[in-house]
Motif scaffolding. Structure first.
Motif, PDB file in Angstrom:
ATOM      1  N   PHE A 457     -56.051  41.091 -22.214  1.00 11.76           N
ATOM      2  CA  PHE A 457     -54.715  41.057 -21.618  1.00 11.76           C
ATOM      3  C   PHE A 457     -53.640  41.289 -22.676  1.00 11.76           C
ATOM      4  CE2 PHE A 457     -50.839  38.756 -20.459  1.00 11.76           C
ATOM      5  CZ  PHE A 457     -50.579  39.276 -19.200  1.00 11.76           C
ATOM      6  N   ALA A 458     -53.804  40.654 -23.847  1.00  9.57           N
ATOM      7  CA  ALA A 458     -52.794  40.792 -24.899  1.00  9.57           C
ATOM      8  C   ALA A 458     -52.714  42.224 -25.413  1.00  9.57           C
ATOM      9  CB  ALA A 458     -53.123  39.841 -26.051  1.00  9.57           C
ATOM     10  N   SER A 459     -53.868  42.863 -25.616  1.00 10.84           N
ATOM     11  CA  SER A 459     -53.849  44.245 -26.113  1.00 10.84           C
ATOM     12  C   SER A 459     -53.279  45.200 -25.073  1.00 10.84           C
ATOM     13  CB  SER A 459     -55.260  44.683 -26.515  1.00 10.84           C
ATOM     14  OG  SER A 459     -56.141  44.656 -25.401  1.00 10.84           O
ATOM     15  N   SER A 460     -53.603  44.963 -23.789  1.00  9.98           N
ATOM     16  CA  SER A 460     -53.053  45.809 -22.718  1.00  9.98           C
ATOM     17  C   SER A 460     -51.540  45.641 -22.614  1.00  9.98           C
ATOM     18  CB  SER A 460     -53.708  45.465 -21.385  1.00  9.98           C
ATOM     19  OG  SER A 460     -55.104  45.669 -21.428  1.00  9.98           O
ATOM     20  N   LEU A 461     -51.091  44.387 -22.706  1.00  9.29           N
ATOM     21  CA  LEU A 461     -49.656  44.122 -22.616  1.00  9.29           C
ATOM     22  C   LEU A 461     -48.911  44.748 -23.788  1.00  9.29           C
ATOM     23  CD1 LEU A 461     -47.541  42.531 -20.921  1.00  9.29           C
ATOM     24  CD2 LEU A 461     -47.845  40.645 -22.538  1.00  9.29           C
ATOM     25  N   LYS A 462     -49.503  44.681 -24.970  1.00  6.78           N
ATOM     26  CA  LYS A 462     -48.867  45.251 -26.165  1.00  6.78           C
ATOM     27  C   LYS A 462     -48.739  46.760 -26.042  1.00  6.78           C
ATOM     28  CE  LYS A 462     -48.987  44.800 -31.191  1.00  6.78           C
ATOM     29  NZ  LYS A 462     -49.735  44.230 -32.351  1.00  6.78           N
ATOM     30  N   SER A 463     -49.712  47.387 -25.371  1.00 11.87           N
ATOM     31  CA  SER A 463     -49.680  48.842 -25.206  1.00 11.87           C
ATOM     32  C   SER A 463     -48.680  49.282 -24.148  1.00 11.87           C
ATOM     33  CB  SER A 463     -51.072  49.364 -24.833  1.00 11.87           C
ATOM     34  OG  SER A 463     -52.007  49.078 -25.848  1.00 11.87           O
ATOM     35  N   TRP A 464     -48.638  48.547 -23.030  1.00 11.14           N
ATOM     36  CA  TRP A 464     -47.834  48.984 -21.891  1.00 11.14           C
ATOM     37  C   TRP A 464     -46.460  48.334 -21.823  1.00 11.14           C
ATOM     38  CZ3 TRP A 464     -49.448  53.151 -19.350  1.00 11.14           C
ATOM     39  CH2 TRP A 464     -50.806  53.481 -19.419  1.00 11.14           C
ATOM     40  N   HIS A 465     -46.362  47.082 -22.236  1.00  5.67           N
ATOM     41  CA  HIS A 465     -45.067  46.385 -22.184  1.00  5.67           C
ATOM     42  C   HIS A 465     -44.879  45.584 -23.470  1.00  5.67           C
ATOM     43  CE1 HIS A 465     -44.634  47.405 -17.918  1.00  5.67           C
ATOM     44  NE2 HIS A 465     -45.890  47.008 -17.751  1.00  5.67           N
ATOM     45  N   PRO A 466     -44.667  46.262 -24.586  1.00  4.69           N
ATOM     46  CA  PRO A 466     -44.591  45.553 -25.873  1.00  4.69           C
ATOM     47  C   PRO A 466     -43.463  44.529 -25.955  1.00  4.69           C
ATOM     48  CG  PRO A 466     -43.878  47.854 -26.073  1.00  4.69           C
ATOM     49  CD  PRO A 466     -44.493  47.714 -24.727  1.00  4.69           C
ATOM     50  N   ALA A 467     -42.430  44.691 -25.145  1.00  3.84           N
ATOM     51  CA  ALA A 467     -41.314  43.740 -25.200  1.00  3.84           C
ATOM     52  C   ALA A 467     -41.746  42.348 -24.749  1.00  3.84           C
ATOM     53  CB  ALA A 467     -40.163  44.239 -24.329  1.00  3.84           C
ATOM     54  N   PHE A 468     -42.789  42.266 -23.925  1.00  2.00           N
ATOM     55  CA  PHE A 468     -43.248  40.968 -23.414  1.00  2.00           C
ATOM     56  C   PHE A 468     -44.362  40.361 -24.267  1.00  2.00           C
ATOM     57  CE2 PHE A 468     -41.548  43.190 -19.703  1.00  2.00           C
ATOM     58  CZ  PHE A 468     -40.668  42.234 -19.204  1.00  2.00           C
ATOM     59  N   TRP A 469     -44.839  41.121 -25.251  1.00  3.83           N
ATOM     60  CA  TRP A 469     -45.948  40.636 -26.077  1.00  3.83           C
ATOM     61  C   TRP A 469     -45.459  39.653 -27.126  1.00  3.83           C
ATOM     62  CZ3 TRP A 469     -47.100  40.566 -31.224  1.00  3.83           C
ATOM     63  CH2 TRP A 469     -48.418  40.262 -31.577  1.00  3.83           C
ATOM     64  N   HIS A 470     -46.263  38.614 -27.390  1.00  6.55           N
ATOM     65  CA  HIS A 470     -46.022  37.750 -28.546  1.00  6.55           C
ATOM     66  C   HIS A 470     -47.363  37.246 -29.043  1.00  6.55           C
ATOM     67  CE1 HIS A 470     -46.689  33.979 -26.289  1.00  6.55           C
ATOM     68  NE2 HIS A 470     -45.966  34.519 -25.320  1.00  6.55           N
ATOM     69  N   ASP A 471     -47.365  36.617 -30.189  1.00  7.21           N
ATOM     70  CA  ASP A 471     -48.602  36.291 -30.891  1.00  7.21           C
ATOM     71  C   ASP A 471     -49.561  35.442 -30.067  1.00  7.21           C
ATOM     72  OD1 ASP A 471     -50.320  36.373 -33.051  1.00  7.21           O
ATOM     73  OD2 ASP A 471     -49.497  34.575 -33.976  1.00  7.21           O
ATOM     74  N   GLY A 472     -49.035  34.543 -29.240  1.00 12.70           N
ATOM     75  CA  GLY A 472     -49.896  33.616 -28.512  1.00 12.70           C
ATOM     76  C   GLY A 472     -50.150  33.978 -27.066  1.00 12.70           C
ATOM     77  N   ILE A 473     -49.732  35.179 -26.620  1.00  8.88           N
ATOM     78  CA  ILE A 473     -49.854  35.527 -25.199  1.00  8.88           C
ATOM     79  C   ILE A 473     -51.308  35.619 -24.761  1.00  8.88           C
ATOM     80  CG2 ILE A 473     -49.799  38.025 -25.581  1.00  8.88           C
ATOM     81  CD1 ILE A 473     -48.121  36.063 -22.694  1.00  8.88           C
ATOM     82  N   GLY A 474     -52.190  36.073 -25.657  1.00  9.10           N
ATOM     83  CA  GLY A 474     -53.602  36.167 -25.299  1.00  9.10           C
ATOM     84  C   GLY A 474     -54.226  34.796 -25.095  1.00  9.10           C
ATOM     85  N   THR A 475     -53.849  33.840 -25.950  1.00  9.70           N
ATOM     86  CA  THR A 475     -54.346  32.471 -25.801  1.00  9.70           C
ATOM     87  C   THR A 475     -53.889  31.882 -24.478  1.00  9.70           C
ATOM     88  OG1 THR A 475     -54.274  32.183 -28.211  1.00  9.70           O
ATOM     89  CG2 THR A 475     -54.379  30.191 -26.861  1.00  9.70           C
ATOM     90  N   GLN A 476     -52.615  32.076 -24.144  1.00 10.66           N
ATOM     91  CA  GLN A 476     -52.085  31.563 -22.876  1.00 10.66           C
ATOM     92  C   GLN A 476     -52.777  32.203 -21.680  1.00 10.66           C
ATOM     93  OE1 GLN A 476     -47.733  32.213 -24.016  1.00 10.66           O
ATOM     94  NE2 GLN A 476     -47.592  30.343 -22.781  1.00 10.66           N
ATOM     95  N   ALA A 477     -52.959  33.522 -21.739  1.00 13.26           N
ATOM     96  CA  ALA A 477     -53.566  34.228 -20.600  1.00 13.26           C
ATOM     97  C   ALA A 477     -55.010  33.795 -20.387  1.00 13.26           C
ATOM     98  CB  ALA A 477     -53.492  35.739 -20.839  1.00 13.26           C
ATOM     99  N   GLY A 478     -55.755  33.624 -21.481  1.00 14.70           N
ATOM    100  CA  GLY A 478     -57.153  33.212 -21.347  1.00 14.70           C
ATOM    101  C   GLY A 478     -57.296  31.840 -20.702  1.00 14.70           C
ATOM    102  N   ILE A 479     -56.460  30.898 -21.127  1.00 17.12           N
ATOM    103  CA  ILE A 479     -56.527  29.558 -20.548  1.00 17.12           C
ATOM    104  C   ILE A 479     -56.028  29.563 -19.106  1.00 17.12           C
ATOM    105  CG2 ILE A 479     -55.661  27.187 -20.741  1.00 17.12           C
ATOM    106  CD1 ILE A 479     -57.793  28.022 -22.796  1.00 17.12           C
ATOM    107  N   ALA A 480     -55.013  30.379 -18.807  1.00 16.96           N
ATOM    108  CA  ALA A 480     -54.533  30.477 -17.423  1.00 16.96           C
ATOM    109  C   ALA A 480     -55.644  30.958 -16.501  1.00 16.96           C
ATOM    110  CB  ALA A 480     -53.329  31.415 -17.350  1.00 16.96           C
ATOM    111  N   LEU A 481     -56.435  31.941 -16.964  1.00 16.40           N
ATOM    112  CA  LEU A 481     -57.521  32.464 -16.135  1.00 16.40           C
ATOM    113  C   LEU A 481     -58.560  31.383 -15.846  1.00 16.40           C
ATOM    114  CD1 LEU A 481     -59.100  34.776 -14.776  1.00 16.40           C
ATOM    115  CD2 LEU A 481     -60.136  35.230 -17.015  1.00 16.40           C
ATOM    116  N   THR A 482     -59.007  30.668 -16.890  1.00 21.16           N
ATOM    117  CA  THR A 482     -60.014  29.626 -16.654  1.00 21.16           C
ATOM    118  C   THR A 482     -59.463  28.515 -15.763  1.00 21.16           C
ATOM    119  OG1 THR A 482     -59.405  28.555 -18.758  1.00 21.16           O
ATOM    120  CG2 THR A 482     -61.245  30.107 -18.799  1.00 21.16           C
ATOM    121  N   ALA A 483     -58.155  28.228 -15.886  1.00 21.79           N
ATOM    122  CA  ALA A 483     -57.544  27.203 -15.035  1.00 21.79           C
ATOM    123  C   ALA A 483     -57.531  27.637 -13.578  1.00 21.79           C
ATOM    124  CB  ALA A 483     -56.120  26.901 -15.515  1.00 21.79           C
TER     125      ALA A 483
END
Length: 529
Positions: A457-483
């Motif tokens: 998710f983080a790599s896709s977001l960085k490619s398509w919407h870099p303005a919304f990317w930040h260092d911890g977005i992948g960590t947040q997205a992964g935990i959101a999915l498992t939740a």
């Protein structure tokens, strides 16, 4: 509530002042009937007779059951009290080690995959050796087995202490420079974590069969709950202290504290009554006996709806609920941009929530059964973890982590208590081993799922919407999915419930399998009328 409370039931009848008779277990202790479970009625669980075979069944006090709802009364049993306080010290030490290992690996790698791998190294041995550990726990002296595993874990903790404190000099001595020091530290962590996991596979069954031998059967649920409160009180105090020590003195001292904590447990275990294994046919070296033992345990767990449903709840929460704790140091460093003290404090807040959750369980109505309470806890656990994963403010995250702790405690404690009450002592070691094998052995799957999906998710977001990317977005997205997966599983289990978790059978009053989410949350079919 996890159990039908033990109070004297007084029912008027014509021409008799005798209380109604309740079915007795093998200790002569009255057990709640399906009618009493269904209606929330209480039962007098005063033991009628002491078991003649104390090696086979949980100890019976031979005294009237304490007519109190307070779990603290369980501590009046001397051996349990000694073991409980020693275990608390060891739990604090375990949390010191957890904070140290997680933070060091997170800071050295800043990689969710490495954190997942560290967890896998510690937990996967249980998947492959858990059943063997349970078989041995059912066939050797449980007290001696626990002493041996605690000693081994103390030695492993000393190994962590040496590696963290001297990895640079050791690397210099082996390779002539310091360039390999970090790799030496990280891979030594994997080796030591694997050795720890092997030891845990034999330690956990021995630990779990110890507590039922130290308290009367009618107080077993309270003892298990109190042990859970002890663990989570240590989680509340240990991480905060560990974070402060980590910042002030360095990570190696956290592992030394853990090593020392095992001494208290070993001393306490020596004071408890001897715990020989139940009398069994055949020798442990006989492969056919091992296969037979495994089949018995698996048949109990997977052919009976009640144990199977409780185990499923444990597995689901283990896989999809625990990644939040594994990735917490990356939330602190990447999302909140803070230091190790915050990691310790957030872990501690979760522990406070778990303690409050354990204490609050006494206020759950006695008529609210486990087969409703467990799914509800899993569902709310998913909701709270999802909210935490979205939060970017550390104060809001701390507030939400408190509720994560509550529902974490409710999910694990209620499912484990259900299993302990459903299993007989001669199967307990093996059944708990199956439970550990599934819940702990499959636990590394969740962090890998969160890591893989979060990085994608983080790599896709960085490619398509870099303005919304930040260092911890992948960590947040992964935990959101498992939740979200955990939340969905909780909804499914709440809609399609399993009354057998409470020992109910088809045709019993209160046996309600009518699907419905709100029907499951309200447990209206069990509410006294």
């Amino acid at each position: 509530m996890d159990a039908v409370e033990t109070h004297l039931i007084r029912t008027p009848n014509s021409g008799s002042t005798e209380p109604p008779k309740a079915p007795l277990d093998d200790l002569g202790t009255p057990q709640p009937t399906p009618d009493q479970v269904a209606t929330g009625a209480d039962v007098d669980s005063t033991p009628r007779a002491r078991s003649a075979d104390t090696n086979e069944k949980p100890l019976d006090s031979g005294k009237p059951a304490v007519d109190e709802r307070s779990m603290v009364h369980v501590l009046r049993h001397k051996h349990f009290r000694t073991f409980w306080f020693a275990a608390f010290g060891s739990f604090v030490g375990n949390w010191f080690e957890f904070i140290g290992a997680q933070w060091i690996v997170a800071e050295k790698t800043r990689d969710t995959t490495w954190l997942a791998t560290l967890g896998a190294a510690q937990l996967l041995p249980t998947l492959f050796l858990g059943l063997l550990g349970g078989i041995i726990a059912d066939r050797v002296n449980r007290k001696k087995l626990l002493m041996a595993t605690q000693l081994a874990m103390m030695i492993i903790a000393i190994g962590f202490f040496v590696v963290v404190g001297w990895h640079v000099p050791i690397a210099r001595a082996i390779w002539g420079d310091e360039t390999h020091a970090d790799n030496f530290l990280l891979y030594s962590f994997l080796v030591l974590a694997s050795l720890q996991g092997i030891t845990i596979a034999f330690n956990n069954p021995a630990w779990q069969v110890m507590i039922p031998r130290l308290v009367p059967r009618d107080e077993l649920v309270r003892a298990i709950t109190l042990q859970g409160i002890s663990f989570n009180t240590a989680r509340a105090l240990g991480p905060a202290a560990a974070g402060a020590l980590l910042a002030a003195a360095g990570g190696e001292w956290l592992f030394l504290v853990n090593a020392v904590s095992y001494i208290g447990v070993m001393i306490a275990v020596t004071t408890t009554p001897d715990a020989p294994a139940p009398a069994r046919d055949g020798k442990l070296s006989d492969l056919s006996i091992i296969v037979k033992d495994i089949k018995q345990a698996c048949a109990f767990m997977f052919k009976n709806r009640g144990p199977r449903a409780a185990l499923l709840a444990l597995m689901v929460f283990s896989v999809f609920g625990t990644p939040v704790l594994r990735f917490l140091p990356l939330f602190v460093s990447q999302v909140y941009h803070l230091k190790e003290e915050t990691f310790g404090l957030l872990t501690g807040i979760m522990g406070v929530g778990a303690v409050v959750g354990g204490l609050a369980m006494r206020y759950i109505p006695t008529w609210y059964p486990k087969h409703h309470f467990i799914p509800m806890s899993v569902f709310l656990g998913g909701v709270s973890i999802l909210a935490f994963s979205i939060a970017t403010n550390v104060w809001l995250a701390g507030f939400l982590m408190f509720f994560v702790g509550i529902f974490w405690m409710w999910s694990f404690n209620s499912a484990m208590s259900a299993l302990q009450l459903l299993v007989e002592d001669s199967l307990r070691g093996r059944v708990m081993a199956v439970c550990n094998m599934i819940s702990l052995g499959f636990m590394p799957i969740g962090p890998y799922i969160a890591s893989f999906c979060g990085e994608w998710f983080a790599s896709s977001l960085k490619s398509w919407h870099p303005a919304f990317w930040h260092d911890g977005i992948g960590t947040q997205a992964g935990i959101a999915l498992t939740a979200i997966i955990l939340l969905g599983a909780g909804i499914v289990m709440t809609i399609w419930r399993t009354p057998e978790v409470d020992g109910l059978k088809p045709g019993d009053p209160g046996y309600d399998r009518v699907p419905g989410f709100f029907r499951g949350l309200s447990a209206a079919a069990h509410r006294p009328r």
